[in-house]
Design an enzyme around this catalytic site. Sequence first.
Site, short mmCIF file in Angstrom:
data_model
loop_
_atom_site.label_atom_id
_atom_site.label_comp_id
_atom_site.label_asym_id
_atom_site.label_seq_id
_atom_site.Cartn_x
_atom_site.Cartn_y
_atom_site.Cartn_z
N HIS A 100 5.62 7.18 0.53
CA HIS A 100 6.10 7.36 1.92
C HIS A 100 6.59 6.04 2.50
O HIS A 100 6.04 4.97 2.21
CB HIS A 100 5.03 8.00 2.82
CG HIS A 100 3.79 7.18 2.99
ND1 HIS A 100 3.64 6.26 3.99
CD2 HIS A 100 2.62 7.15 2.28
CE1 HIS A 100 2.43 5.71 3.91
NE2 HIS A 100 1.80 6.22 2.87
N ASP A 102 6.97 5.46 5.92
CA ASP A 102 6.45 5.08 7.24
C ASP A 102 5.17 4.27 7.07
O ASP A 102 4.51 4.31 6.03
CB ASP A 102 6.21 6.30 8.13
CG ASP A 102 5.17 7.27 7.58
OD1 ASP A 102 5.11 7.42 6.34
OD2 ASP A 102 4.41 7.85 8.38
N ASP A 132 0.66 -0.04 1.44
CA ASP A 132 0.64 1.35 1.91
C ASP A 132 1.89 1.60 2.75
O ASP A 132 1.85 1.43 3.94
CB ASP A 132 -0.63 1.59 2.72
CG ASP A 132 -0.73 2.99 3.28
OD1 ASP A 132 -0.03 3.87 2.79
OD2 ASP A 132 -1.51 3.19 4.23
N GLU A 166 4.10 10.45 6.64
CA GLU A 166 2.77 10.66 6.04
C GLU A 166 1.67 10.19 6.98
O GLU A 166 0.61 10.79 7.08
CB GLU A 166 2.68 9.91 4.70
CG GLU A 166 1.43 10.22 3.88
CD GLU A 166 0.19 9.38 4.23
OE1 GLU A 166 -0.90 9.74 3.80
OE2 GLU A 166 0.33 8.38 4.96
N GLU A 167 1.93 9.08 7.69
CA GLU A 167 0.89 8.48 8.52
C GLU A 167 0.58 9.30 9.76
O GLU A 167 -0.36 9.00 10.50
CB GLU A 167 1.27 7.04 8.91
CG GLU A 167 1.41 6.08 7.73
CD GLU A 167 0.07 5.80 7.02
OE1 GLU A 167 -0.94 6.38 7.40
OE2 GLU A 167 0.08 5.01 6.06
N ASP A 191 0.95 10.51 -6.80
CA ASP A 191 1.09 10.02 -5.42
C ASP A 191 0.23 8.76 -5.25
O ASP A 191 -0.50 8.36 -6.16
CB ASP A 191 0.62 11.13 -4.46
CG ASP A 191 1.05 10.89 -3.01
OD1 ASP A 191 1.74 9.89 -2.73
OD2 ASP A 191 0.68 11.71 -2.15
N HIS A 438 -4.16 -0.43 6.64
CA HIS A 438 -4.32 0.00 8.04
C HIS A 438 -4.99 -1.10 8.88
O HIS A 438 -5.28 -0.88 10.05
CB HIS A 438 -5.13 1.31 8.18
CG HIS A 438 -4.41 2.52 7.65
ND1 HIS A 438 -4.74 3.80 8.02
CD2 HIS A 438 -3.38 2.65 6.80
CE1 HIS A 438 -3.95 4.67 7.40
NE2 HIS A 438 -3.11 3.98 6.64
C1 LIG Z 1 -18.39 4.62 -9.02
C2 LIG Z 1 -17.56 4.27 -7.98
C3 LIG Z 1 -16.23 4.76 -8.14
C4 LIG Z 1 -15.29 4.39 -7.34
C5 LIG Z 1 -15.29 3.59 -6.26
C6 LIG Z 1 -15.74 2.65 -5.46
C7 LIG Z 1 -15.20 2.44 -4.27
C8 LIG Z 1 -14.06 3.16 -3.64
C9 LIG Z 1 -13.25 2.12 -3.06
C10 LIG Z 1 -12.11 2.22 -2.54
C11 LIG Z 1 -11.34 3.43 -2.44
C12 LIG Z 1 -10.00 3.17 -3.03
C13 LIG Z 1 -8.90 3.52 -2.51
C14 LIG Z 1 -8.78 4.27 -1.24
C15 LIG Z 1 -7.75 3.63 -0.37
C16 LIG Z 1 -7.09 4.27 0.52
C17 LIG Z 1 -7.19 5.73 0.71
C18 LIG Z 1 -6.06 6.40 -0.01
C19 LIG Z 1 -5.09 7.05 0.57
C20 LIG Z 1 -5.12 7.30 2.01
C21 LIG Z 1 -3.77 7.44 2.64
C22 LIG Z 1 -4.02 7.66 4.12
O1 LIG Z 1 -4.39 6.73 4.81
N1 LIG Z 1 -3.83 8.86 4.59
C23 LIG Z 1 -4.11 9.24 5.97
C24 LIG Z 1 -3.43 10.58 6.18
C25 LIG Z 1 -3.56 11.06 7.57
C26 LIG Z 1 -2.73 10.58 8.56
C27 LIG Z 1 -2.88 11.04 9.85
C28 LIG Z 1 -3.83 11.97 10.16
C29 LIG Z 1 -4.64 12.46 9.16
C30 LIG Z 1 -4.51 12.00 7.86
C31 LIG Z 1 -5.61 9.40 6.13
O2 LIG Z 1 -6.30 9.84 5.22
O3 LIG Z 1 -6.08 9.10 7.24
ZN LIG Z 2 -0.23 5.80 2.51
ZN LIG Z 3 -1.77 4.84 5.31
#
Ligand SMILES: CC/C=C\C/C=C\C/C=C\C/C=C\C/C=C\C/C=C\CCC(=O)N[C@@H](Cc1ccccc1)C(=O)O
Ligand SMILES: [Zn+2]
Ligand SMILES: [Zn+2]
Length: 476
Positions: A100, A102, A132, A166-167, A191, A438
């Site tokens: 995405h 944005d 991101d 997406e955001e 993704d 973020h």
């Molecule tokens: C044994 C242990 C195994 C694993 C892990 C240990 C730790 C985990 C650590 C980190 C996690 C890694 C990555 C996660 C990072 C970011 C999240 C991924 C994607 C999110 C994208 C996002 O921000 N989406 C928004 C979408 C949204 C927007 C507006 C309103 C609602 C939703 C979101 O989720 O908020």
């Molecule tokens: Zn994202």
């Molecule tokens: Zn994001």
Amino acid sequence: KGLGGQKHQRASQIPSEFSQGERVAMKEALKGAIHIPTVSFGPKEINTTALAEFGEYIRSVFPTVFKTSFVQHEVIGEYSHLFTVQGSDPSLQPYMLLAHSDVVPAPDEGWEVPPFSGLEHDGFIHGRGTLDNKNSVMAILQALELLLLRNYIPRRSFFIALGHDEEISGGAQKISALLQARGVQLAFIVDEGNFILDGFIPNLKKPFAIIAVTEKGAINLMLQVNTTPGHSSAPPKETSIGILAAAVSRLEQTPMPNMFGSGLLKMTLQELAHEFPFPTNIILSNLWLFGPLVSRLIERNYITNALVRTTTALTMFNAGVKVNVIPPVAQAIINFRVDPAQTVQEVLELVKNIVADNRVQFHVLSAIDPLPVSPSDHQALGYQLLRQTIRSVFPEVNIVAPGVCIGNTDSRHYTNLTTSIYRFNPLYLNPQSFQSIHGINEKISVRAYETQVKFIFEFIQNADTDQEPVPHLHEL
Ligand SMILES: CC/C=C\C/C=C\C/C=C\C/C=C\C/C=C\C/C=C\CCC(=O)N[C@@H](Cc1ccccc1)C(=O)O
Ligand SMILES: [Zn+2]
Ligand SMILES: [Zn+2]
């Protein structure tokens, strides 16, 4: 032989080596993308000028993508982009890469360099969107541009869908509906989502790659309390603010149940077990015995806690109209991330029991159940292609395991097109860079970005190598 077998470990046909000039051009292209403030502020507040400029920008930096006869480009919903790359072998089922353009807002305060400057400093490109997710938008198009410049003709068709909202949980639905109307069924989708994680687990020095095969659900719940307004000089025993504050405090103080043991995490930990020193390796290999201990350790850290339960985040609170008026209404919004072992309905029941006050009204603003778990076995084409490419581009990473994405991604709008959705960024992530997503000082090293381009460059070619026959063949 399964897809995990040797037969499929073939090297890419075109070496993923880029000239000095190409490497300079690719980092400059990313810097230019960061410079365009494609901010999604709120549900209906997007920067349309910046999004339009971004559309022009990708045309100017990736001219070969836009002029190649077998690459079709369409603008969807005004600012999203869909590319259809027609492969030479229509018997191979197509796949799709998502990203995405944005970004979330980034006020200047706290940043080492202005967030939309795209400045390079100490080997890093700084700015909002460097992790991101403009890095992915640009890396996907950059890898395709470089392959096309080398006269590469893909065998397997693929789509590239670049969303613009997406955001704000936006309109990937339009692309999804369009592809469905065209009768497209995809072999898999890749993704954003998880990363190669480094430094998240104490005692584990080695990085490990987690490919998210599912993502948590989400509920945005508004709690509201109405009381009779009046003069603040003679207040009632309880006000709407007090009642609501007590309710949300109960929710914050009462974590949802720990679901360790019912989900993927157990599998992930078992795969990681032998990377740990004694005695952790023994503990993780015997979760039937040590499960309760491990689950307590995991919930101590606020990031890993998100892996074992539905989380409760109080994100908005509004009340009051004047200093000397008893407030007629108080509202709070709570953002829950639903553990894959629970449903929205189950969480709402628990929430009602915890609040246990019928003066508090519930309004579900939005809710989505956790996503189905995509396959990660030896026959799972998308998973195995990611695994194979991780092994080749990051040979130092010994562990590739399936896991859960704690955030939500655009890919949830595409479940009508495939049952195989993988969320993975070919980048290292440590706790500090996790906070920058973020947050402030988001940045990517020039080297990491080059490696992301290399990864996609190889991935596209790996998807064209001979595979086991895939059911439900489809022509574009
Ligand atoms: C044994 C242990 C195994 C694993 C892990 C240990 C730790 C985990 C650590 C980190 C996690 C890694 C990555 C996660 C990072 C970011 C999240 C991924 C994607 C999110 C994208 C996002 O921000 N989406 C928004 C979408 C949204 C927007 C507006 C309103 C609602 C939703 C979101 O989720 O908020
Ligand atoms: Zn994202
Ligand atoms: Zn994001």
